[in-house]
Design an enzyme around this catalytic site. Structure first.
Site, PDB file in Angstrom:
ATOM      1  N   GLY A  53      29.464 -40.694 -37.503  1.00 36.35           N
ATOM      2  CA  GLY A  53      30.937 -40.671 -35.960  1.00 36.35           C
ATOM      3  C   GLY A  53      31.666 -42.147 -36.374  1.00 36.35           C
ATOM      4  O   GLY A  53      31.283 -42.768 -37.569  1.00 36.35           O
ATOM      5  N   CYS A  83      23.546 -42.153 -40.002  1.00 32.32           N
ATOM      6  CA  CYS A  83      24.949 -42.895 -40.483  1.00 32.32           C
ATOM      7  C   CYS A  83      24.996 -43.081 -39.192  1.00 32.32           C
ATOM      8  O   CYS A  83      23.559 -44.502 -38.746  1.00 32.32           O
ATOM      9  CB  CYS A  83      25.969 -41.870 -40.744  1.00 32.32           C
ATOM     10  SG  CYS A  83      27.322 -42.960 -41.181  1.00 32.32           S
ATOM     11  N   TYR A  84      26.076 -43.382 -38.324  1.00 24.72           N
ATOM     12  CA  TYR A  84      26.407 -44.615 -36.852  1.00 24.72           C
ATOM     13  C   TYR A  84      25.033 -43.396 -36.077  1.00 24.72           C
ATOM     14  O   TYR A  84      24.331 -44.557 -35.661  1.00 24.72           O
ATOM     15  CB  TYR A  84      27.079 -43.361 -36.296  1.00 24.72           C
ATOM     16  CG  TYR A  84      27.468 -43.943 -34.717  1.00 24.72           C
ATOM     17  CD1 TYR A  84      28.135 -45.349 -34.867  1.00 24.72           C
ATOM     18  CD2 TYR A  84      27.343 -43.515 -33.553  1.00 24.72           C
ATOM     19  CE1 TYR A  84      27.992 -45.710 -33.434  1.00 24.72           C
ATOM     20  CE2 TYR A  84      27.563 -44.531 -32.888  1.00 24.72           C
ATOM     21  CZ  TYR A  84      27.948 -45.215 -32.384  1.00 24.72           C
ATOM     22  OH  TYR A  84      27.999 -45.934 -31.731  1.00 24.72           O
ATOM     23  N   HIS A 170      24.431 -39.048 -45.624  1.00 28.76           N
ATOM     24  CA  HIS A 170      24.603 -37.786 -44.913  1.00 28.76           C
ATOM     25  C   HIS A 170      23.569 -36.970 -46.176  1.00 28.76           C
ATOM     26  O   HIS A 170      24.058 -36.168 -46.814  1.00 28.76           O
ATOM     27  CB  HIS A 170      25.945 -37.355 -45.216  1.00 28.76           C
ATOM     28  CG  HIS A 170      26.864 -38.586 -44.142  1.00 28.76           C
ATOM     29  ND1 HIS A 170      27.211 -38.525 -42.656  1.00 28.76           N
ATOM     30  CD2 HIS A 170      27.289 -39.818 -44.511  1.00 28.76           C
ATOM     31  CE1 HIS A 170      27.663 -39.102 -41.959  1.00 28.76           C
ATOM     32  NE2 HIS A 170      27.983 -39.431 -43.222  1.00 28.76           N
ATOM     33  N   GLU A 172      22.863 -33.712 -44.554  1.00 28.97           N
ATOM     34  CA  GLU A 172      24.140 -32.528 -44.557  1.00 28.97           C
ATOM     35  C   GLU A 172      25.282 -31.859 -45.145  1.00 28.97           C
ATOM     36  O   GLU A 172      25.471 -30.929 -45.167  1.00 28.97           O
ATOM     37  CB  GLU A 172      24.754 -32.450 -42.694  1.00 28.97           C
ATOM     38  CG  GLU A 172      25.954 -33.369 -42.725  1.00 28.97           C
ATOM     39  CD  GLU A 172      25.614 -34.728 -42.569  1.00 28.97           C
ATOM     40  OE1 GLU A 172      24.730 -35.062 -43.259  1.00 28.97           O
ATOM     41  OE2 GLU A 172      26.179 -35.458 -42.006  1.00 28.97           O
ATOM     42  N   ASP A 228      35.161 -11.231 -36.603  1.00 27.50           N
ATOM     43  CA  ASP A 228      34.261 -11.473 -35.646  1.00 27.50           C
ATOM     44  C   ASP A 228      34.294 -11.123 -34.462  1.00 27.50           C
ATOM     45  O   ASP A 228      33.418 -10.432 -33.987  1.00 27.50           O
ATOM     46  CB  ASP A 228      35.031 -13.306 -34.938  1.00 27.50           C
ATOM     47  CG  ASP A 228      34.575 -14.439 -36.193  1.00 27.50           C
ATOM     48  OD1 ASP A 228      34.102 -14.241 -36.991  1.00 27.50           O
ATOM     49  OD2 ASP A 228      35.401 -15.845 -36.028  1.00 27.50           O
ATOM     50  N   LYS A 373      30.125 -18.843 -38.137  1.00 29.91           N
ATOM     51  CA  LYS A 373      30.500 -18.051 -39.483  1.00 29.91           C
ATOM     52  C   LYS A 373      29.736 -17.373 -39.987  1.00 29.91           C
ATOM     53  O   LYS A 373      29.424 -15.986 -40.302  1.00 29.91           O
ATOM     54  CB  LYS A 373      31.138 -18.342 -40.064  1.00 29.91           C
ATOM     55  CG  LYS A 373      32.063 -17.436 -40.371  1.00 29.91           C
ATOM     56  CD  LYS A 373      33.263 -16.732 -39.419  1.00 29.91           C
ATOM     57  CE  LYS A 373      34.644 -15.949 -39.893  1.00 29.91           C
ATOM     58  NZ  LYS A 373      35.376 -15.581 -38.629  1.00 29.91           N
TER      59      LYS A 373
END
Ligand code: XMP
Length: 517
Positions: A53, A83-84, A170, A172, A228, A373
């Site tokens: 964040g 991280c944060y 990170h 991710e 979608d 998605k």
């Protein structure tokens, strides 16, 4: 099924973390930090991930969050702070955070210092992605240092008596090569979570749930041509029967070539019986006459779209059809706002809201509201929706109108449509279409001198933009092969009348956006 809760502290990270967890076949949901203190059903929580964040721990009052985090740790629910989140975890456990002393951005080398399940199967020296200015200055009591960066920053620690881990980097993001391995180690070895999230196989379950929700009356659906709305409509039709679904395609005249027919065919093939194509292209063009400002174009298109849709809905209702539901292809990131700004989803939502305001008496059905998605694509594939629709690049609601800089005229639309088609065809031809986030062409409002045959020409320019992105929050111009660009350029100047120059957009987002409007 236990889920992984990703506590969102803002920034752009939470959705990416949640997606990665799901890619590892565990269900995840995002919980905005301000709701972390609310009533949690702890029995459902298999693990907590604290996201990154933009804030600074010492500047923000996180009293409530800290209290809940303490409770989480006491309950021995595994926690991974990123991280944060890593700094917050350290602070809660009694460590110290230094402000802005050891900033690190981008690829950074770390050394893993001890053997720990979290780093199982990972060689000692690694390159990871960092983006922080604060850092953990001293570890809490009862914590063990697991990894350091080359700059002497605490890259990872664990709290020995609980199942809590912190990583300053990170995992991710793709630039952290060992990222998925670390997340997998956390989910399997620390949190002992079974792999049980396989969204592509859930079509039958979604249909069964829809059946219990839609008990009487018929459903109206706005189909855009994208995957979608089409998937949502087909799922609903499977649940309540194709004759009870009324699929409306508003042909704004701003869609890509062949898109309306493609959607119509897919609906028909899937058994949807009532398909209405409302051709409103002339109307949209007249409303857009003289309009150059992109936001005005967007507003006009959204309003006209909603009006066309509403008018048709009331016609259907007055012809005796008992419409009770409105099907929408809303997906998870549209629904759960993360701290990020400027994403397409804000706009998608405003589009939806306008429709909702006008067709407000209908009950909303959103069969895909839980899914990302890629997961929708998996479901769509399993439903037999053609690959050309399943793999389609995102396309803005206002369509080609925002890929024309300046006034939208019939001639401009023709040029933009042809140029866009060429870019898509060539990306497919080079096997790159599915590897990039988006590729498209934009008609520029500038004319310049060229030579065509023996004559000087004074014609328009087209910009080609191909970007790579994980989530549309940030994007990089794709380093596509030069031969591809040459081919696109040569085809555009030869096949699209009125174009004598092609440019490649090499701007990143930020500061530019993905669309070029
Ligand atoms: P920008 O241009 O804001 O776009 O970087 C981010 C992503 O969102 C898409 N986009 C839209 N999608 N309706 C949509 O459904 C819209 O109005 C819209 N505007 C932008 C864009 O194509 C990109 O993938």
């Amino acid at each position: 099924m236990k889920k992984v809760l990703v506590v969102d502290f803002g920034g752009q990270y939470a959705h990416l973390i949640a997606r990665r967890v799901r890619e590892l076949n565990r269900f995840s949901e995002i919980l905005p930090a301000k709701e972390y203190g609310g009533s949690l059903n702890w029995d459902e929580v298999g693990a907590i991930v604290l996201s990154g964040g933009p804030d600074s721990i010492n500047e923000k009052d996180e009293t409530l969050v800290k209290r809940i985090l303490e409770e989480t740790i006491k309950r021995r629910i595994p926690v991974l702070g990123i991280c944060y989140g890593h700094q917050l975890l350290a602070a809660v456990l009694g460590g110290e955070i230094a402000r802005g002393k050891r900033k690190e951005y981008g690829s950074t080398s770390i050394e893993i210092l001890v053997e720990d399940p979290m780093f199982k199967g990972i060689p000692k020296k690694q390159i990871v992605w960092m983006s922080h200015s604060d850092s953990v200055a001293s570890l809490p009591r009862g914590a063990e240092l697991l990894a350091m960066t080359e700059n002497g920053v605490i890259a990872s620690f664990r709290h020995i008596s609980s199942l809590s881990y912190g990583v300053q980097f990170h995992p991710e993001v793709k630039h952290t090569e060992i990222g998925m391995r670390i997340l997998e180690n956390f989910l399997t070895l620390i949190a002992s979570l079974e792999k049980n999230w396989y969204p592509k196989d859930r079509a039958a379950e979604i249909v069964a749930i829809l059946r219990t929700k839609i008990t009487e009356g018929e459903a109206l659906s706005a189909v855009s041509g994208g995957v979608d709305s089409l998937t949502a409509t087909i799922l609903t039709s499977k649940a309540i029967g194709g004759e009870k679904v009324h699929a409306v395609i508003v042909d704004t005249g701003l869609l890509r070539e062949g898109e309306v027919e493609e959607a119509e065919n897919a609906l028909r093939k899937a058994g949807v019986k009532n398909i209405y194509v409302l051709n409103r292209s002339t109307h949209f063009l007249s409303k857009l006459k003289g309009v150059e400002d992109p936001e005005s174009k967007r507003r006009i298109i959204a309003e006209e779209f909603a009006e066309a849709f509403e008018e048709f809905a009331s016609e259907l209702a007055s012809s005796g059809i008992k419409l009770k539901y409105l099907v929408q292809g809303t997906i998870y990131p549209d629904r759960i706002e993360s701290g990020a700004v400027g994403s397409g989803s804000d706009r998608i939502k405003s589009h939806h809201n306008i429709i909702m305001r006008k067709v407000g008496q209908l009950e909303l059905v959103e069969p895909l509201a839980e899914f990302y998605k890629d997961e929708v694509r998996g479901i769509a594939r399993n439903l037999g929706i053609p690959e050309s629709i399943v793999t389609k690049h995102p396309f803005p609601g206002p369509g080609l109108a925002i890929r024309i800089l300046g006034e939208v005229t019939e001639e401009a639309l023709e040029k933009a449509r042809k140029a866009n088609k060429i870019v898509e065809e060539e990306l497919r031809e080079f096997g790159l279409y599915e590897k990039v986030w988006q590729g498209f062409a934009v008609l520029l409002p500038i004319k310049s001198v060229g030579v065509k045959g023996d004559r000087r020409s004074y014609e328009q320019a087209v910009a080609v933009r191909v970007v790579e992105s994980e989530d549309a929050m940030t994007a990089f111009p794709s380093r596509v092969p030069w031969e591809l660009l040459e081919k696109i350029s040569s085809r555009i100047v030869n096949e699209v009348p009125g174009i004598n120059r092609v440019l490649y957009d090499i701007t990143t987002k930020p500061p530019a956006t993905i669309e070029f409007e």
